[in-house]
Design an enzyme around this catalytic site. Structure first.
Site, PDB file in Angstrom:
ATOM      1  N   CYS A 193       0.827  -1.191   0.000  1.00  0.00           N
ATOM      2  CA  CYS A 193       0.000   0.000   0.000  1.00  0.00           C
ATOM      3  C   CYS A 193       0.867   1.247   0.000  1.00  0.00           C
ATOM      4  O   CYS A 193       2.098   1.177   0.073  1.00  0.00           O
ATOM      5  CB  CYS A 193      -0.928  -0.026   1.209  1.00  0.00           C
ATOM      6  SG  CYS A 193      -2.283   1.141   1.086  1.00  0.00           S
ATOM      7  N   ASP A 212     -12.095   1.630 -40.086  1.00  0.00           N
ATOM      8  CA  ASP A 212     -11.439   1.479 -41.386  1.00  0.00           C
ATOM      9  C   ASP A 212     -12.086   0.305 -42.114  1.00  0.00           C
ATOM     10  O   ASP A 212     -12.685  -0.574 -41.478  1.00  0.00           O
ATOM     11  CB  ASP A 212      -9.949   1.237 -41.172  1.00  0.00           C
ATOM     12  CG  ASP A 212      -9.192   1.140 -42.478  1.00  0.00           C
ATOM     13  OD1 ASP A 212      -9.552   1.855 -43.426  1.00  0.00           O
ATOM     14  OD2 ASP A 212      -8.243   0.341 -42.551  1.00  0.00           O
TER      15      ASP A 212
END
Length: 733
Positions: free
Chosen positions: A40, A427
């Protein structure tokens, strides 16, 4: 004291890593460590305070979810760094370059016997102390105090040690706040409650740590997909060899039911391979000689011999793991906001607790001990652990769930952005279509059959590498059945000419027929789609007449139309952006259901089109090949690349890489992003809501210390469990 955004002791929280990896400059080397005890921001700050002033240390890079520390240094000083880390309770394991940190040592899945025994002793003594205090009416008798002391020593020494470290480093975290709360309870003479709080906090932290390990293990499972050994042909026999010792070009044998150890090409055998771990495909894929296979996939039902094409560290699976490992340290937008909020949250609440403890007794003359107790309860719930945990566990779960489904997301910011997408620009070539020409139909004239037309055309094109010729070859018979061609002549821009069985044949476009004086057939080209402008017509003529017409097109991908419909159904507009001519683009768009088409675009024109879409609609995603679409992909909020399993460039450059060519995965990505966003909001609301309720209960005098512990850690467990739901819900993709 310095405030940390998260303050739990043995559980993963938010990463303090920068949004992008640090790039060492000239003369700077990097050493990567796996630190099992680094969970942590508390540990991150402790390590920073210890290492940042050391000679030679240039920068530190943290990945707290993976428990990985990268030390950038201009002077090699590894021994001193490792000794410094050990001195603050952070023993290290060196990680090889390119190896994910979390693989060095997996998190423990269960409590040790010593931990169980200490918790049992602590719990029994705490319960006995509470029962004795309730039956006797006193909290401070020697034997009750003795039971409480045994309970606190058995379960509370780790917290006390971390609290002492926090005090020395002037860090405001949950360990320090818990020590203050327990100490305050002892000062008030509430020994049984102090013992129960200590026991409950230890139990809650261990449960929370085990729950968080599920998020880590979800990534570790990807790392264990590929076997550690492979059956390699060496010295004239098949021998088991560690995969790290296998070289490119070596020959592997994979038996039915085994996982493939390394990327390669099939040189012998036939089988079906389950590619779901890499591409997310639901059905096994048939593999024959010449086909590509990937490490981590499963050989279903045949013996395959495979020539290795990539080393263990360069396989597609290894690249996926590296990307996930790197993205774990990148903070998503919500996570950055929560961390920023948490920096102010804890000191504000601690300040309020001090006011609650001091102001009422001084101003109103009420009991100091009563209001001190209320302040201690507020201190316990002052840590924003649940709030900070609400984002990284959810994001990592989402990234891992996507990877399992064949969607490689390059960071939490892109996972979060997906729910905002209003338009997907697509595309055409290689995205909506297969990306290579295919024979769609054949028209035969006169006495010739369609098979004869293909046979003659394939014979003439046997030595050509032109894309149209390759399409004809794929549709024609096998090479051994082709006819011999003499007097062959290539006619640039027109086609080819050759003699077969003493007859002169022409194969090419309409201009070739015109130059040869051969009239084209007058009747409409038969067969569905054969007059479509999206088709290229190749004419086969003998002497002075056309005997066949071959229709070639870049066909639409199976499922493309369904995927476009799904995008429209979930409220996402679709637009085609292509460099192809308008007629072909319009025809393809009509087949898949796209209403808006922009054709004949150069790369810079696609970039302008994306900007216009962004101005008109908002967030835009772009699906392309990652090369000529690069400017548009970079401009879009999220750039997608398809078929990334076979493309190193796509994995490295795309924001989201689809490991196969399934457009449905874009729909799955958006749905996952929306679910991730919903869970993030649920977690933040839960964490803040529980805190607000207990602040009110504390001030009103209805909350106890042990209730506050339950509220603090219970909220953390709730947000962790909620975030992990993304791993269980396959329907979200």
């Amino acid at each position: 004291m310095k405030n940390e955004p998260c303050c739990s002791g043995d559980n993963a929280c938010a990463s303090g890593a920068p949004a992008a990896p640090i790039r060492p400059g000239p003369g700077v080397s990097s050493t990567v460590y796996h630190i099992e005890n680094m969970d942590c921001a508390v540990e991150e700050r402790l390590i920073r305070n210890k290492l940042e002033g050391m000679s030679g240390v240039v920068d530190l890079e943290f990945n707290l979810i993976a428990r990985k520390l990268t030390v950038h240094q201009d002077v090699e000083n590894r021994a001193a760094i490792e000794q410094a880390l050990r001195s603050i309770g952070m023993p290290t394991t060196l990680v090889a370059q390119g190896e994910p940190g979390s693989r060095a040592k997996g998190p423990s899945a269960a409590l040790s016997l010593r931990q169980k025994a200490l918790l049992a002793v602590s719990g029994i003594c705490a319960v006995l102390a509470e029962v004795a205090a309730w039956t006797t009416g006193t909290d401070t008798s020697p034997w009750i105090a003795g039971l409480a002391a045994v309970s606190m020593v058995a379960a509370g020494l780790p917290t006390l040690k971390k609290g002492w470290i926090a005090l020395k480093t002037l860090t405001l975290n949950i360990n320090f706040l818990m020590c203050v709360a327990v100490g305050g309870a002892l000062v008030l003479g509430q020994w049984p409650e102090a013992a129960m709080v200590t026991f409950l906090f230890a139990v809650a932290e261990l449960i929370e740590s085990l729950a968080l390990n599920r998020a880590r293990n979800s990534v570790n499972k990807l790392m264990r997909l590929a076997p550690e050994v492979a059956l390699v042909w060496t010295a004239g026999e098949w021998t088991e060899v560690g995969v790290k010792a296998v070289n490119v070009g070596d020959l592997l044998r994979v038996r039915p039911g085994e996982r493939i150890a390394l990327d390669g090409r099939v040189t012998a055998g036939y089988s079906s391979v389950n590619q779901a771990p890499i591409t997310g495909e639901s059905m096994p894929v048939a593999k024959v000689v010449g086909d590509t296979v990937y490490a981590g996939t499963i050989n279903e039902n045949g013996v395959l011999e495979i020539q290795v094409s990539a080393s263990n560290s360069d396989s597609v699976l290894a690249k996926i793991i590296r990307v996930i490992d790197e993205t774990q340290g990148n903070q998503a937008p919500t996570q950055r906001f929560v961390d920023h909020f948490a920096r102010y949250y804890t000191p504000v609440v601690v300040g309020l607790a001090i006011v609650v403890a001091v102001l009422p007794p001084v101003v109103f003359g009420v009991s100091f001990s009563v209001w001190l107790y209320k302040a201690l309860v507020m201190l316990v719930i002052a840590c924003p652990c649940a709030l900070v945990l609400s984002t990284p566990v959810t994001i990592v779960s989402g990234l891992t769930a996507a990877a399992r489904a064949g969607i490689l997301i390059k960071g939490g910011q892109f996972l979060e952005m997906g729910h905002q997408l209003k338009v997907i620009a697509v595309d055409k070539t290689g995205t909506l279509t297969e990306g290579r020409p295919q024979v769609t139909s054949v028209s035969a004239q006169g006495k010739h059959a369609k098979d004869d037309v293909l046979l003659l055309a394939a014979s003439l094109d046997a030595n050509s590498t032109h894309p149209l010729a390759m399409a004809i070859m794929r549709a024609g018979p096998v090479a051994t059945e082709l006819k011999s061609v003499s007097k062959f002549e290539a006619l640039p821009g027109l086609g080819v000419k050759g003699e077969i069985e003493k007859c002169v044949y022409f194969l090419g476009n309409a201009r070739l027929m015109a130059e040869a004086g051969i009239p084209l057939p007058h009747e409409a080209t038969p067969g569905l789609g054969e007059t479509d402008t999206a088709c290229t017509k190749v004419f086969l003529a003998v002497q002075t007449e056309v005997v066949g017409v071959i229709y070639i097109a870049d066909v639409v991908r199976p499922g493309a139309a369904a995927a476009i419909k799904e995008l429209n159904d979930i409220g996402v507009r679709t637009v085609m952006l292509t460099g192809d001519n308008a007629a072909i683009a319009t025809s393809t768009a009509a087949q898949v259901g796209i209403q808006q088409v922009q054709a004949e675009l150069l790369p810079e024109h696609k970039l302008d089109a994306i900007r216009i879409l962004q101005a008109g609609y908002g967030a835009v995603g772009m699906v392309g090949d990652g090369i000529n679409d690069a400017p548009a992909l970079a401009q879009a909020e999220v750039g997608f690349a398809m078929g990334a399993a076979g493309s190193d460039t796509a994995i490295e450059t795309a924001d989201v890489a689809l490991m196969d060519d399934d457009l449905h995965k874009i729909v799955g990505f958006i749905r996952l992003s929306r679910r991730t966003r919903a869970i993030l909001m649920q977690n933040i609301a839960t964490a803040l809501g529980i805190k607000l309720v207990f602040f009110g209960l504390a001030v009103a005098g209805f909350a106890t210390l042990w209730m506050a512990v339950f509220a603090d850690v219970g909220a953390s467990l709730l947000v962790v469990a909620n975030g992990l739901r993304l791993l269980r819900r396959k329907s979200s993709l």
